[in-house]
Write a protein that holds these residues in place. Structure first.
Motif, PDB file in Angstrom:
ATOM      1  N   ARG A  36      10.800 -14.499  -6.696  1.00  0.00           N
ATOM      2  CA  ARG A  36       9.568 -15.224  -6.988  1.00  0.00           C
ATOM      3  C   ARG A  36       8.389 -14.343  -6.578  1.00  0.00           C
ATOM      4  NH1 ARG A  36       6.614 -20.467  -4.147  1.00  0.00           N
ATOM      5  NH2 ARG A  36       5.132 -20.779  -5.853  1.00  0.00           N
ATOM      6  N   HIS A  37       7.271 -14.537  -7.243  1.00  0.00           N
ATOM      7  CA  HIS A  37       6.056 -13.793  -6.908  1.00  0.00           C
ATOM      8  C   HIS A  37       5.598 -14.117  -5.483  1.00  0.00           C
ATOM      9  CE1 HIS A  37       3.886 -17.568  -7.291  1.00  0.00           C
ATOM     10  NE2 HIS A  37       4.522 -17.769  -8.433  1.00  0.00           N
ATOM     11  N   HIS A  72       5.084  -8.749  -1.185  1.00  0.00           N
ATOM     12  CA  HIS A  72       6.011  -8.001  -2.031  1.00  0.00           C
ATOM     13  C   HIS A  72       6.108  -6.525  -1.663  1.00  0.00           C
ATOM     14  CE1 HIS A  72       8.280 -10.266  -4.888  1.00  0.00           C
ATOM     15  NE2 HIS A  72       7.295 -11.144  -4.930  1.00  0.00           N
ATOM     16  N   SER A 100       9.380  -8.393 -15.950  1.00  0.00           N
ATOM     17  CA  SER A 100       8.593  -9.489 -15.381  1.00  0.00           C
ATOM     18  C   SER A 100       8.272 -10.502 -16.457  1.00  0.00           C
ATOM     19  CB  SER A 100       7.288  -8.939 -14.773  1.00  0.00           C
ATOM     20  OG  SER A 100       6.419  -9.984 -14.390  1.00  0.00           O
ATOM     21  N   THR A 101       8.036 -11.745 -16.039  1.00  0.00           N
ATOM     22  CA  THR A 101       7.457 -12.693 -16.978  1.00  0.00           C
ATOM     23  C   THR A 101       6.034 -12.234 -17.271  1.00  0.00           C
ATOM     24  OG1 THR A 101       6.666 -14.133 -15.185  1.00  0.00           O
ATOM     25  CG2 THR A 101       8.842 -14.608 -16.115  1.00  0.00           C
ATOM     26  N   ARG A 105       0.425 -12.854 -11.933  1.00  0.00           N
ATOM     27  CA  ARG A 105       0.912 -12.822 -10.560  1.00  0.00           C
ATOM     28  C   ARG A 105       2.321 -12.247 -10.440  1.00  0.00           C
ATOM     29  NH1 ARG A 105       0.377 -18.125 -12.075  1.00  0.00           N
ATOM     30  NH2 ARG A 105       2.252 -19.424 -12.202  1.00  0.00           N
ATOM     31  N   THR A 106       3.149 -12.400 -11.483  1.00  0.00           N
ATOM     32  CA  THR A 106       4.492 -11.818 -11.425  1.00  0.00           C
ATOM     33  C   THR A 106       4.445 -10.324 -11.741  1.00  0.00           C
ATOM     34  OG1 THR A 106       4.873 -12.555 -13.715  1.00  0.00           O
ATOM     35  CG2 THR A 106       5.694 -13.959 -11.942  1.00  0.00           C
ATOM     36  N   SER A 109       3.115  -8.746  -8.625  1.00  0.00           N
ATOM     37  CA  SER A 109       4.134  -8.780  -7.570  1.00  0.00           C
ATOM     38  C   SER A 109       5.148  -7.659  -7.769  1.00  0.00           C
ATOM     39  CB  SER A 109       4.841 -10.138  -7.553  1.00  0.00           C
ATOM     40  OG  SER A 109       3.976 -11.160  -7.120  1.00  0.00           O
ATOM     41  N   THR A 139       7.739  -6.483 -20.178  1.00  0.00           N
ATOM     42  CA  THR A 139       7.538  -7.922 -20.343  1.00  0.00           C
ATOM     43  C   THR A 139       7.391  -8.255 -21.818  1.00  0.00           C
ATOM     44  OG1 THR A 139       6.266  -9.819 -19.538  1.00  0.00           O
ATOM     45  CG2 THR A 139       5.007  -7.884 -20.198  1.00  0.00           C
ATOM     46  N   SER A 279      11.027 -10.051 -11.963  1.00  0.00           N
ATOM     47  CA  SER A 279       9.939 -10.724 -11.252  1.00  0.00           C
ATOM     48  C   SER A 279       9.603 -12.024 -11.975  1.00  0.00           C
ATOM     49  CB  SER A 279       8.706  -9.808 -11.194  1.00  0.00           C
ATOM     50  OG  SER A 279       7.648 -10.426 -10.491  1.00  0.00           O
ATOM     51  N   ALA A 280       9.733 -13.153 -11.258  1.00  0.00           N
ATOM     52  CA  ALA A 280       9.600 -14.443 -11.945  1.00  0.00           C
ATOM     53  C   ALA A 280       8.995 -15.499 -11.025  1.00  0.00           C
ATOM     54  CB  ALA A 280      10.963 -14.869 -12.476  1.00  0.00           C
ATOM     55  N   HIS A 281       9.514 -16.733 -11.093  1.00  0.00           N
ATOM     56  CA  HIS A 281       8.852 -17.885 -10.487  1.00  0.00           C
ATOM     57  C   HIS A 281       9.820 -18.717  -9.653  1.00  0.00           C
ATOM     58  CE1 HIS A 281       5.456 -17.141 -13.255  1.00  0.00           C
ATOM     59  NE2 HIS A 281       6.419 -16.771 -14.094  1.00  0.00           N
TER      60      HIS A 281
END
Length: 415
Positions: A36-37, A72, A100-101, A105-106, A109, A139, A279-281
């Motif tokens: 998660r970020h 991070h 990453s998404t 923020r991702t 991160s 992405t 890198s995600a949520h």
């Protein structure tokens, strides 16, 4: 409908050292991390939010803060230390692939994490005054991403979710939470009517309390104790049933298994790097853990990380270890009831029911509408075509009639 192994307890190592009880002859052959970020500002303030003024926050809404960047950067340093004997210090695109998404923020991160994982050394040093180097992060738009963001449109999943909310369990839950929904709706000014909207409010209050803002009196009556259990439960909903989990996380697990297969084969056309970073949520973390029957409902914290490690024994046997890091040290868990050291064929077998290739995912998602919907859609299209034909025919006849009664050059008129 029962929860999809809702409260299956994560298998925890008695000591951290026990998580690494591999033979000295065992060789690490591949690593996948999903995190998660880092720390962020609220996505959006609620209507009556006393801290809804943008000037009160260090960055815009939903953005990674300096604390999040440091979160991070330190995680990247931790990964460097953990895999110092596996991942070379000098960066190479053949060693690591980062995805990453498509969210600021991702993406940020991932960049901060890589700064900690790959401080420039030797030939990587391009500016002696800058302890950083650019590393590619891949992405695609979230609306096109069924693997990591898991937000590509899937009509079948939407239908299954609607059906889930009509079950007796959720009807009872809605009745049980009626007063709480009414209370937070009244004082927040927002429409809080389900677990998802409640979790959004919980997240905002959590961040504001983290930043030492004094919460309104009405919020103190429900935060955190009365909101947290239901905010935690909201993270289970997208993978509540195995069928929903398959559509939500199946493409990721298909990619994961494909990666492990490529790492165990020699001379394959596709070269699989040593290390995959995603890198995600928080929803990503919860969905993957719950699909593996290893999720104790909770809001996954910033930098929460799932680790998949592929090992090979001296006699050539491949096995997988899975870890969840949401505190200082990772905890090993058994994915879908497999052994802690899960043989790769067993790992594939355990995940077979929820793993799904992208082309099959596309087909299943689009076939998710009941037949009656197709009949209705076909009827609407037919009706529109019929109306169009009737209008066109009427216009043609009027035009034709006008042409038949046009005045001729020698025609006489009578008063």
């Amino acid at each position: 409908m029962s929860v999809f192994s809702l409260f299956n307890v994560v298998a925890i190592c008695a000591l951290v050292s026990l998580c690494f009880e591999n033979s000295s002859a065992d060789e690490l052959n591949g690593v996948v991390v999903v995190f998660r970020h880092g720390d962020r500002t609220p996505i959006r303030p609620y209507p009556t939010d006393p801290y809804g003024n943008r000037s009160l926050w260090p960055v815009d809404y939903g953005m990674l803060t300096n604390i999040g960047k440091m979160n991070h950067f330190k995680l990247g340093q931790w990964l460097r230390q953990r895999y110092s004997q596996f991942l070379p210090e000098v960066y190479s695109e053949r060693d690591i692939y980062v995805r990453s998404t498509d969210v600021d923020r991702t993406l940020m991160s991932a960049s901060a994490n890589l700064a900690g994982l790959y401080p420039p050394v030797k030939t990587d040093i391009w500016n002696p005054d800058l302890q950083w180097q650019p590393i590619p992060i891949h992405t695609i738009p979230e609306s096109m991403d069924p693997v990591l963001a898991a937000k590509k449109e899937c009509p079948k999943f939407n239908r299954l979710e609607k059906e889930l909310f009509k079950t007796q369990y959720f009807k009872n839950l809605s009745h049980q939470l009626h007063d709480l929904y009414a209370y937070v709706t009244k004082y927040s000014g927002d429409s809080i009517h389900d677990l998802k909207s409640l979790e959004y409010l919980y997240s905002t209050l959590f961040i504001e309390s983290n930043y030492n803002f004094t919460l309104p009196e009405w919020a103190k009556g429900v935060f955190p104790d009365k909101l947290k259990p239901w905010a935690s439960l909201s993270f289970v909903v997208p993978t509540w049933t195995e069928e929903m989990a398959r559509l939500k996380t199946g493409p990721f697990f298909n990619e994961l298994i494909g990666y492990f297969r490529n790492r165990t084969q020699k001379n394959v056309q596709y070269y699989a790097p040593k290390f995959l970073m995603y890198s995600a949520h928080d929803t990503t973390i919860a969905n993957l853990l719950n699909t593996m029957e290893a999720f104790e409902p909770h809001p996954p914290p910033y930098t929460a990380t799932i680790i998949f490690e592929l090992w090979r024994t001296q006699n050539g046997t491949d096995f997988v270890q899975t870890f969840y890091k949401n505190t200082t040290e990772p905890r090993q868990f058994a994915a879908k009831g497999c052994n802690l050291n899960c043989l790769l064929p067993d790992f594939e077998s355990k995940l077979k029911s929820i793993s799904i290739p992208l082309d099959q995912w596309e087909s299943e998602c689009q076939s998710g509408w009941p037949f009656i919907y197709y009949l209705m859609l076909g009827g609407m299209v037919s009706t529109i075509l019929c109306i169009s034909c009737i209008v066109s025919l009427a216009v043609y006849r009027l035009k034709r009639k006008s042409e038949l009664y046009m005045q001729l050059p020698n025609e006489e008129y009578y008063a």
